[in-house]
Write a protein that holds these residues in place. Structure first.
Motif, short mmCIF file in Angstrom:
data_model
loop_
_atom_site.label_atom_id
_atom_site.label_comp_id
_atom_site.label_asym_id
_atom_site.label_seq_id
_atom_site.Cartn_x
_atom_site.Cartn_y
_atom_site.Cartn_z
N ASP A 84 14.73 -6.68 -68.78
CA ASP A 84 15.14 -6.31 -70.13
C ASP A 84 15.86 -4.97 -70.20
O ASP A 84 16.13 -4.47 -71.29
N ARG A 85 16.20 -4.38 -69.04
CA ARG A 85 16.91 -3.10 -69.04
C ARG A 85 18.39 -3.32 -68.74
O ARG A 85 18.75 -4.16 -67.94
N PHE A 86 19.24 -2.53 -69.41
CA PHE A 86 20.68 -2.60 -69.19
C PHE A 86 21.03 -2.02 -67.82
O PHE A 86 20.48 -0.99 -67.44
N PRO A 87 21.95 -2.63 -67.05
CA PRO A 87 22.66 -3.89 -67.33
C PRO A 87 22.00 -5.12 -66.74
O PRO A 87 22.59 -6.20 -66.78
N LEU A 88 20.77 -4.97 -66.20
CA LEU A 88 20.10 -6.13 -65.61
C LEU A 88 19.94 -7.25 -66.63
O LEU A 88 20.00 -8.44 -66.28
N ASN A 89 19.75 -6.89 -67.90
CA ASN A 89 19.54 -7.91 -68.92
C ASN A 89 20.79 -8.70 -69.26
O ASN A 89 20.74 -9.63 -70.06
N LEU A 90 21.93 -8.34 -68.65
CA LEU A 90 23.17 -9.08 -68.87
C LEU A 90 23.40 -10.16 -67.82
O LEU A 90 24.25 -11.04 -68.01
N TYR A 91 22.67 -10.11 -66.72
CA TYR A 91 22.95 -11.01 -65.59
C TYR A 91 22.43 -12.42 -65.87
O TYR A 91 21.25 -12.64 -66.10
N TYR A 92 23.35 -13.38 -65.82
CA TYR A 92 22.99 -14.79 -65.82
C TYR A 92 22.82 -15.28 -64.38
O TYR A 92 22.00 -16.15 -64.10
N ALA A 93 23.61 -14.69 -63.47
CA ALA A 93 23.55 -15.01 -62.04
C ALA A 93 23.95 -13.77 -61.26
O ALA A 93 24.59 -12.86 -61.81
N TYR A 94 23.59 -13.73 -59.97
CA TYR A 94 23.90 -12.55 -59.16
C TYR A 94 24.08 -12.97 -57.70
O TYR A 94 24.04 -14.15 -57.38
N GLY A 95 24.31 -11.97 -56.83
CA GLY A 95 24.54 -12.28 -55.42
C GLY A 95 25.89 -12.92 -55.18
O GLY A 95 26.06 -13.67 -54.22
N PRO A 143 20.98 -2.93 -60.14
CA PRO A 143 22.32 -3.48 -60.42
C PRO A 143 23.10 -2.61 -61.38
O PRO A 143 22.54 -1.98 -62.29
N ASP A 144 24.43 -2.58 -61.18
CA ASP A 144 25.30 -1.74 -62.01
C ASP A 144 26.38 -2.56 -62.71
O ASP A 144 27.37 -2.01 -63.17
N GLY A 145 26.20 -3.88 -62.78
CA GLY A 145 27.16 -4.74 -63.47
C GLY A 145 28.04 -5.55 -62.56
O GLY A 145 28.71 -6.48 -63.00
#
Length: 328
Positions: free
Chosen positions: A192-203, A169-171
């Motif tokens: 725990d890696r940026f930006p994956l660690n920012l995702y609360y939801a996706y898709g 993911p790229d944000g």
């Protein structure tokens, strides 16, 4: 406009001639209003707009880019923060536009001390930037980011868009969560890696609405479909909305190579088997409500009040773009 509840009335608070995108309340009859195309933050007090904007930024306003999202956080005996999400115009050594999240302080009638919290490339197509902001019950900042309509570009077919063998993911294509200082919350939900660690939801294909249920504290969103399947979703930690494999309750049909697979396929039975799950941390959930034919779903709001009558207390209101309808 037509009221379908004769006990309700409407009145014009302010009338302008620009392109307002969203607003936030500083207090009763005190509104901060964003103008999408000219990049301004206006203040309207008791129906009167101040003579000068509080802020004027250089935005890229093509299609769905521009000044897009605002949220306000007041701190007792402390600063009033105003968070802005917008598409920053390219210039100089950074010629490409970027979607950015900034934090400002409101002092008198000025927004000062800008702090950049997030910045991501805006993609080559100028749509599906999302942009809705909200401060959660946990005092963190939540922002919707669309898929930026880059499906035909190899780099954009990421795992956050449910391409299991795609790039990380790229944000884009999610609801991101950060502290009011722009830091990840804990170790993140999916990783725990940026930006994956920012995702609360996706898709998520694109969203113009998020709000928290005042009873349960749960997050809800609206999501726009292509030519079918606008959605209202209950968004729990790690929620996977299914795009670009599932929209509504349908499997998204494959199209010719190089074009988005927007045609509705068959009912998506057990779709989670074909979606990114991040080792079970991400969980698909079908929509709570949907429209088969899209209405251009926009803002979503729980009414935590009895001022419109008991029958509306804690109920959900949703707007649409195509028809100008406010749904209850």
């Amino acid at each position: 406009p037509v009221n379908h509840d004769p006990k309700l009335k409407r009145e014009v608070v302010f009338r302008g001639d620009k392109f307002p995108s969203t607003m936030a309340f500083l207090g009763p009859n005190d509104i901060l209003l964003l103008q999408k195309d000219n990049g301004t933050v206006e203040r309207i007090i008791n129906g009167n707009k101040l003579s000068s904007p509080l802020l004027h930024l250089n935005v890229s306003a093509e299609a769905e880019r521009g000044m897009l999202g605002i949220a306000i956080a007041k701190h007792n005996n402390g600063p009033t923060y105003v968070f802005l999400y917008y598409t920053k115009a390219g210039s100089g050594s950074s010629p490409s536009p970027a979607n950015v999240l900034y934090r400002y302080q409101l002092v008198n009638d000025e927004l000062i001390d800008p702090k950049l919290l997030l910045s991501f490339p805006a993609g080559s197509a100028p749509i599906h930037n999302g942009g809705k902001l909200i401060i959660g019950p946990d005092n963190n900042v939540y922002v919707t980011v669309g898929d930026m309509e880059g499906y035909s570009e190899a780099y954009s077919s990421t795992k956050a868009q449910n391409f299991r063998n795609g790039p990380e993911p790229d944000g884009r294509a999610g609801i991101l969560r950060v502290t009011q200082d722009g830091k990840p919350v804990g170790n993140g939900i999916l990783g725990d890696r940026f930006p994956l660690n920012l995702y609360y939801a996706y898709g998520i294909r694109n969203s113009f609405g998020i709000d928290f249920d005042p009873v349960s504290g749960t997050l809800w969103d609206t999501e726009n479909g292509p030519n079918f399947g606008d959605e209202i979703n209950l968004v729990e930690r790690g929620f996977n909305s299914g795009w670009a494999k599932v929209q509504g309750i349908w499997k998204v049909a494959e199209s010719a190579e190089g074009s988005p697979p927007h045609n509705k396929g068959q009912i998506a039975n057990h779709p989670e088997a074909n979606l990114s799950s991040y080792g079970g941390k991400g969980k698909y959930r079908a929509p709570e409500f949907m429209w088969e034919d899209p209405v251009g779903i926009t803002a979503i709001k729980f009414l935590n009040s009895t001022k419109l009558g008991e029958k509306y207390k804690n109920h959900l209101f949703v707007g649409d773009f195509n028809n100008g309808i406010l749904y209850h």
